[in-house]
Enzyme design. Structure first.
Site, PDB file in Angstrom:
ATOM      1  CG  HIS A 279       4.208   1.821  17.832  1.00 55.95           C
ATOM      2  ND1 HIS A 279       3.125   1.007  18.001  1.00 55.95           N
ATOM      3  CD2 HIS A 279       4.009   2.434  16.634  1.00 55.95           C
ATOM      4  CE1 HIS A 279       2.294   1.125  16.971  1.00 55.95           C
ATOM      5  NE2 HIS A 279       2.815   1.994  16.121  1.00 55.95           N
TER       6      HIS A 279
ATOM      7  CB  ALA B  64       7.325   4.063  12.367  1.00 60.13           C
TER       8      ALA B  64
ATOM      9  NE  ARG C 293      -1.431  -1.138  14.963  1.00 59.75           N
ATOM     10  CZ  ARG C 293      -1.045   0.076  14.541  1.00 59.75           C
ATOM     11  NH1 ARG C 293       0.213   0.298  14.223  1.00 59.75           N
ATOM     12  NH2 ARG C 293      -1.915   1.061  14.460  1.00 59.75           N
TER      13      ARG C 293
ATOM     14  CB  THR D 143       7.482  -0.092  10.504  1.00 61.94           C
ATOM     15  OG1 THR D 143       7.188  -0.391   9.134  1.00 61.94           O
ATOM     16  CG2 THR D 143       8.961   0.100  10.680  1.00 61.94           C
TER      17      THR D 143
ATOM     18  N   GLY E  68       0.858  -1.190   0.000  1.00 60.53           N
ATOM     19  CA  GLY E  68       0.000   0.000   0.000  1.00 60.53           C
ATOM     20  C   GLY E  68       0.893   1.238   0.000  1.00 60.53           C
ATOM     21  NE  ARG E  69      -2.185   5.738   2.493  1.00 60.84           N
ATOM     22  CZ  ARG E  69      -3.515   5.637   2.501  1.00 60.84           C
ATOM     23  NH1 ARG E  69      -4.222   6.194   1.569  1.00 60.84           N
ATOM     24  NH2 ARG E  69      -4.133   5.010   3.467  1.00 60.84           N
ATOM     25  CB  ILE E  70       3.616   2.435   4.537  1.00 60.64           C
ATOM     26  CG1 ILE E  70       2.748   3.506   5.210  1.00 60.64           C
ATOM     27  CG2 ILE E  70       4.961   2.324   5.258  1.00 60.64           C
ATOM     28  CD1 ILE E  70       2.337   3.194   6.646  1.00 60.64           C
TER      29      ILE E  70
ATOM     30  CD  GLU F 116       3.550  -1.539  20.203  1.00 58.62           C
ATOM     31  OE1 GLU F 116       2.971  -0.446  20.377  1.00 58.62           O
ATOM     32  OE2 GLU F 116       3.867  -1.951  19.096  1.00 58.62           O
TER      33      GLU F 116
END
Ligand code: DGY
Length: 327
Positions: A286, A288, A238, A236, A157-159, A267
């Site tokens: 966490h 990013a 989950r 990066t 996707g975008r990332i 977390e």
């Protein structure tokens, strides 16, 4: 007319906080740590809107505790796995998120972790401070080559695509596996491959899928066993996408070379986690999306979703558009 009542589960950056405070009667959780599930249940009673974080579990019980006047749930994150979307949709509640704005920051962090894990940056820094650095050595602290290596992106996707653009600059060959992306991306030289092939052929693997039932423990012992002994794995997305026990074993037994995690399960990672013993694992907390502009914009977007929902308008970014009548 009284202002709508909202619960904001943490102090968010000013662009969002100022917008919310200007038009709402806002109860803002003051602590640095999240409210407990019990505290959320108590504080949502009677609110018209909820602005929450990825650390807050928002399920049917929370929605029902809020009451029938609840109009909107706005998550200060792009990922919405902390929210029971089916329950929200069943109650006609729009859920907002913050897509797009954290793409670059997250892609930057994925690259940083690929480099840190692959080139042993953290272990090297530890050598310097601990006196392990005795001399320049021809075989001292060797790590992975990036130019010409294959980067496999799990999720495109975008990332994932932003990571691909950056990796192309390093001279890497890009492959990806994403059941939801079938067309080649214009201007991006990236080859779609099956999961099995991606696991077996990649020198570097970076995870960019949402967490859902199909991706929970997608990287398990069997997946890790297919990777090259020189592979570097980065997550990066989950934490629960990776089976951490299996990752621990693979790293400890040097069945893969290294890993970099921005996300863990749970977390924060407990200090007695065996993962923290490993010198071939880099873990950051966490962060990013934790750049100044990104977090400011995330808060603005979360506030705008909240305010639109309170006004009965369509959310600028809604993850369950089924709540709206077909246009
Ligand atoms: C998100 O928005 O889902 C990110 O994980 C925040 O860093």
């Amino acid at each position: 007319m009284p202002k709508p009542k909202v619960f904001v589960t943490r102090i968010i950056p000013a662009p969002g906080l100022e917008r919310v405070s200007a038009c709402c009667d806002a109860d803002i959780w003051p602590a640095e740590t999240p409210p407990t599930p019990g505290e959320i249940l108590a504080r949502v009673r009677g609110v018209d809107g909820l602005l929450c974080l990825l650390t807050d579990r928002i399920d049917a019980a929370v929605m029902d505790a809020a009451g029938a006047q609840l109009k909107v749930i706005s998550n200060h994150a792009v990922g919405v796995d902390n929210i029971d979307l089916a329950a929200a949709t069943a109650r006609g509640l729009p859920v907002g998120n913050t897509p797009g704005i954290l793409t670059d920051a997250t892609a930057d962090m994925a690259l940083a972790l690929l480099l840190a894990a692959g080139r042993r940056i953290v272990a090297g820094a530890h050598e310097v401070r601990s006196g392990g650095w005795k001399t320049w050595g021809p075989s001292y602290m060797l790590g992975a080559d990036f130019a010409g290596a294959t980067l496999g992106l799990l999720g495109f996707g975008r990332i994932g695509q932003a990571v691909a653009r950056r990796a192309a600059g390093f001279g890497m060959r890009i492959t990806y596996h994403d059941p939801f992306v079938t067309d080649p991306q214009p201007g991006l030289e990236a080859q779609p491959v099956g999961l099995e092939r991606l696991l077996r052929e990649s020198d570097f693997i970076s995870i960019h899928t949402p967490l859902n039932e199909a991706t929970r423990h997608l990287i398990d012992a069997a997946a890790l066993a297919k990777m090259k002994p020189t592979a570097v794995l980065v997550n990066t997305a989950r934490g629960p996408i990776v089976d951490q026990q299996a990752l621990y074993a693979a790293l400890k037994e040097r069945r893969i070379f290294a890993a970099g995690l921005d996300v863990t399960d749970p977390e924060p990672l407990p200090l007695d986690s065996p993962l923290l013993e490993l010198d071939n694992l880099v873990i950051v907390p966490h962060i990013a999306s934790a750049s100044w502009r990104t977090r400011a914009e995330m808060s603005r977007m979360a506030a705008e979703n909240l305010i639109a929902g309170l006004k009965g308008e369509r959310l600028p970014n809604c993850v369950n558009p089924d709540v709206y009548p077909a246009q």
